[in-house]
Design a protein around this motif. Structure first.
Motif, PDB file in Angstrom:
ATOM      1  N   ARG A  98       0.821  -1.219   0.000  1.00 52.46           N
ATOM      2  CA  ARG A  98       0.000   0.000   0.000  1.00 52.46           C
ATOM      3  C   ARG A  98       0.850   1.263   0.000  1.00 52.46           C
ATOM      4  NH1 ARG A  98      -5.373  -0.680   3.826  1.00 52.46           N
ATOM      5  NH2 ARG A  98      -6.148  -2.625   2.896  1.00 52.46           N
ATOM      6  N   ALA A  99       2.066   1.158   0.535  1.00 53.92           N
ATOM      7  CA  ALA A  99       2.971   2.311   0.566  1.00 53.92           C
ATOM      8  C   ALA A  99       3.779   2.433  -0.727  1.00 53.92           C
ATOM      9  CB  ALA A  99       3.918   2.205   1.760  1.00 53.92           C
ATOM     10  N   GLY A 100       3.503   1.575  -1.702  1.00 52.31           N
ATOM     11  CA  GLY A 100       4.220   1.623  -2.964  1.00 52.31           C
ATOM     12  C   GLY A 100       5.589   0.977  -2.916  1.00 52.31           C
ATOM     13  N   LEU A 101       5.801   0.071  -1.943  1.00 50.06           N
ATOM     14  CA  LEU A 101       7.093  -0.573  -1.763  1.00 50.06           C
ATOM     15  C   LEU A 101       7.013  -2.080  -2.010  1.00 50.06           C
ATOM     16  CD1 LEU A 101       8.267   1.314   1.461  1.00 50.06           C
ATOM     17  CD2 LEU A 101       9.093   1.650  -0.873  1.00 50.06           C
ATOM     18  N   SER A 102       6.245  -2.472  -3.023  1.00 46.33           N
ATOM     19  CA  SER A 102       6.130  -3.897  -3.329  1.00 46.33           C
ATOM     20  C   SER A 102       7.479  -4.482  -3.738  1.00 46.33           C
ATOM     21  CB  SER A 102       5.088  -4.131  -4.424  1.00 46.33           C
ATOM     22  OG  SER A 102       5.408  -3.384  -5.590  1.00 46.33           O
ATOM     23  N   GLY A 103       8.341  -3.648  -4.347  1.00 52.56           N
ATOM     24  CA  GLY A 103       9.675  -4.116  -4.707  1.00 52.56           C
ATOM     25  C   GLY A 103      10.484  -4.489  -3.480  1.00 52.56           C
ATOM     26  N   LEU A 104      10.350  -3.711  -2.420  1.00 52.51           N
ATOM     27  CA  LEU A 104      11.039  -4.025  -1.175  1.00 52.51           C
ATOM     28  C   LEU A 104      10.469  -5.294  -0.551  1.00 52.51           C
ATOM     29  CD1 LEU A 104      12.855  -3.570   1.241  1.00 52.51           C
ATOM     30  CD2 LEU A 104      11.273  -1.820   2.060  1.00 52.51           C
ATOM     31  N   LYS A 105       9.170  -5.471  -0.645  1.00 53.96           N
ATOM     32  CA  LYS A 105       8.536  -6.675  -0.095  1.00 53.96           C
ATOM     33  C   LYS A 105       9.166  -7.932  -0.684  1.00 53.96           C
ATOM     34  CE  LYS A 105       4.473  -8.009  -1.597  1.00 53.96           C
ATOM     35  NZ  LYS A 105       4.608  -9.448  -1.941  1.00 53.96           N
ATOM     36  N   ASP A 106       9.523  -7.874  -1.960  1.00 50.49           N
ATOM     37  CA  ASP A 106      10.084  -9.044  -2.632  1.00 50.49           C
ATOM     38  C   ASP A 106      11.608  -9.079  -2.577  1.00 50.49           C
ATOM     39  OD1 ASP A 106       7.484  -9.773  -3.363  1.00 50.49           O
ATOM     40  OD2 ASP A 106       7.568  -8.559  -5.189  1.00 50.49           O
ATOM     41  N   ALA A 107      12.232  -8.075  -1.952  1.00 50.42           N
ATOM     42  CA  ALA A 107      13.697  -8.003  -1.935  1.00 50.42           C
ATOM     43  C   ALA A 107      14.245  -7.947  -0.520  1.00 50.42           C
ATOM     44  CB  ALA A 107      14.161  -6.784  -2.734  1.00 50.42           C
ATOM     45  N   PRO A 130      14.331   6.239   3.192  1.00 51.30           N
ATOM     46  CA  PRO A 130      13.420   7.394   3.234  1.00 51.30           C
ATOM     47  C   PRO A 130      11.956   7.009   3.104  1.00 51.30           C
ATOM     48  CG  PRO A 130      15.306   7.869   1.840  1.00 51.30           C
ATOM     49  CD  PRO A 130      15.385   6.410   2.170  1.00 51.30           C
ATOM     50  N   PHE A 131      11.673   5.980   2.300  1.00 46.80           N
ATOM     51  CA  PHE A 131      10.291   5.583   2.050  1.00 46.80           C
ATOM     52  C   PHE A 131       9.744   4.667   3.145  1.00 46.80           C
ATOM     53  CE2 PHE A 131      12.641   6.257  -1.867  1.00 46.80           C
ATOM     54  CZ  PHE A 131      11.915   7.285  -2.436  1.00 46.80           C
ATOM     55  N   VAL A 132      10.652   3.958   3.826  1.00 46.02           N
ATOM     56  CA  VAL A 132      10.227   3.169   4.987  1.00 46.02           C
ATOM     57  C   VAL A 132       9.798   4.100   6.112  1.00 46.02           C
ATOM     58  CG1 VAL A 132      11.061   1.625   6.812  1.00 46.02           C
ATOM     59  CG2 VAL A 132      11.547   1.102   4.416  1.00 46.02           C
ATOM     60  N   LEU A 133      10.563   5.180   6.328  1.00 48.18           N
ATOM     61  CA  LEU A 133      10.175   6.142   7.361  1.00 48.18           C
ATOM     62  C   LEU A 133       8.887   6.866   6.986  1.00 48.18           C
ATOM     63  CD1 LEU A 133      13.603   7.774   8.320  1.00 48.18           C
ATOM     64  CD2 LEU A 133      12.427   5.860   9.420  1.00 48.18           C
ATOM     65  N   TRP A 134       8.744   7.189   5.704  1.00 48.94           N
ATOM     66  CA  TRP A 134       7.565   7.906   5.216  1.00 48.94           C
ATOM     67  C   TRP A 134       7.357   7.600   3.737  1.00 48.94           C
ATOM     68  CZ3 TRP A 134       4.233  11.163   7.867  1.00 48.94           C
ATOM     69  CH2 TRP A 134       3.321  11.867   7.087  1.00 48.94           C
ATOM     70  N   PRO A 135       6.278   6.946   3.353  1.00 51.78           N
ATOM     71  CA  PRO A 135       5.021   6.819   4.125  1.00 51.78           C
ATOM     72  C   PRO A 135       4.787   5.473   4.809  1.00 51.78           C
ATOM     73  CG  PRO A 135       4.578   6.379   1.838  1.00 51.78           C
ATOM     74  CD  PRO A 135       6.065   6.664   1.913  1.00 51.78           C
ATOM     75  N   PHE A 136       5.726   4.503   4.700  1.00 54.10           N
ATOM     76  CA  PHE A 136       5.432   3.148   5.139  1.00 54.10           C
ATOM     77  C   PHE A 136       4.990   3.059   6.602  1.00 54.10           C
ATOM     78  CE2 PHE A 136       7.242  -0.621   7.327  1.00 54.10           C
ATOM     79  CZ  PHE A 136       6.292  -1.549   6.917  1.00 54.10           C
ATOM     80  N   LEU A 137       5.718   3.707   7.534  1.00 50.78           N
ATOM     81  CA  LEU A 137       5.342   3.593   8.939  1.00 50.78           C
ATOM     82  C   LEU A 137       3.922   4.094   9.182  1.00 50.78           C
ATOM     83  CD1 LEU A 137       8.630   4.673  10.769  1.00 50.78           C
ATOM     84  CD2 LEU A 137       7.652   2.365  10.617  1.00 50.78           C
ATOM     85  N   GLY A 138       3.548   5.185   8.522  1.00 51.94           N
ATOM     86  CA  GLY A 138       2.187   5.688   8.660  1.00 51.94           C
ATOM     87  C   GLY A 138       1.153   4.745   8.067  1.00 51.94           C
TER      88      GLY A 138
END
Length: 297
Positions: free
Chosen positions: A54-63, A84-92
């Motif tokens: 949902r945070a737009g980090l599907s690439g990280l999910k698979d890596a 940077p993207f883990v801190l914002w917006p992922f944590l929120g």
């Protein structure tokens, strides 16, 4: 043939690659009935993966690098470029996903502590991948008193996640301006762990502060922007906040009622205007009770 152990300081050798680390564990996990331990252990990585998508980090999910279950949570490494993207917006987003789950569940609420850190770790496909000081410190941050105390003091109806960010990450990513998480949303705390020789400077971030936490000067949460598209910037603009700030030299600053095993003795305090400055100890408005059961893992 036994493994030959390297001798520190005997010679120079290549530094392992820097890896960012993310870890979470569930509040009051050991207090759950035994029949729920397995299902809750399986649920936590599902909620984290859902939030990454949902945070737009599907690439990280698979890596993820060297992912592991801790029983009451998970830990994994990743490319520091994603910090940077883990801190914002992922944590929120993770806080929102937890809130939505807790609203509809008939079972126990899932409230998480999270820690974010970075440092050199082996990651070459060997059995020791991910083991090192940076990983140890990630778990110590997760178990530290400030993040446990803040989640225990917060309303379970509103605050579903409390995150602690290492000073290295805060300095490089937050103060460096690379993330949409503004420095004013972070509170400096000394991270210590009962019974462990661990003490580090760290920063608390509470995506959805509640009641007494708001009284302590934590800024109200805003909904993170949607994931980037071709028409939008790759990183959301940094948020500006003009509310109260806190500087905690030692201990945790809270206002409101605190129940449970939380106590601290510090020196004198001073106050100037709308900003609060603690030299050491905890600043509490309301009733403070010590000696309870506290936060159980």
């Amino acid at each position: 043939m036994p493994t030959t152990l390297p001798v520190p300081h005997a010679e120079s050798r290549p530094l392992p690659a820097y890896r960012a680390l993310f870890a979470v564990d569930a509040k009051d996990f050991t207090g759950l009935p035994a029949v729920l331990h397995g299902p809750v252990s399986a649920l936590i990585p599902e909620l984290v993966d859902q939030s990454l998508e949902r945070a737009g980090l599907s690439g990280l999910k698979d890596a993820k690098r060297f992912p592991a279950s801790t029983g009451d949570g998970i830990v994994f490494g990743f490319d520091p470029a994603h910090l940077p993207f883990v801190l914002w917006p992922f944590l929120g987003v993770l806080d929102e996903v937890l809130g939505a789950y807790n609203q509809r569940t008939v079972g126990p609420r899932i409230r998480l502590r999270a820690s974010v850190h970075v440092g050199p770790l082996p990651d070459d496909g060997g059995p020791g991948d991910g083991n090192g000081t940076a990983r140890n410190d990630t778990h110590r941050l997760l178990d530290s008193r400030p993040v446990k105390a803040i989640l225990a003091a917060a309303s379970e109806q509103t605050t579903h996640l409390a995150a602690i960010i290492s000073h290295r990450v805060h300095e490089d990513v937050v103060l460096g301006g690379y993330t949409g998480l503004h420095p004013d949303r972070c509170i400096e705390v000394p991270a210590t762990v009962d019974g462990k020789s661990f003490a580090q400077r760290a920063w608390l971030y509470i995506p959805s502060p509640s009641g007494n936490l708001l009284g302590a000067g934590l800024p109200a949460r805003e909904t993170p922007p949607a994931p980037a598209t071709e028409e939008t910037p790759t990183s959301p603009p940094a948020e500006r906040h003009g509310g109260n700030t806190q500087h905690v030299g030692e201990g945790v600053a809270l206002m409101g009622d605190i129940a449970g095993d939380f106590s601290y003795t510090g020196r004198s305090t001073t106050h100037h205007g709308t900003n609060q400055h603690w030299g050491s100890g905890d600043n509490v408005s309301g009733d403070k009770h010590a000696g309870g059961t506290g936060d159980r893992r």
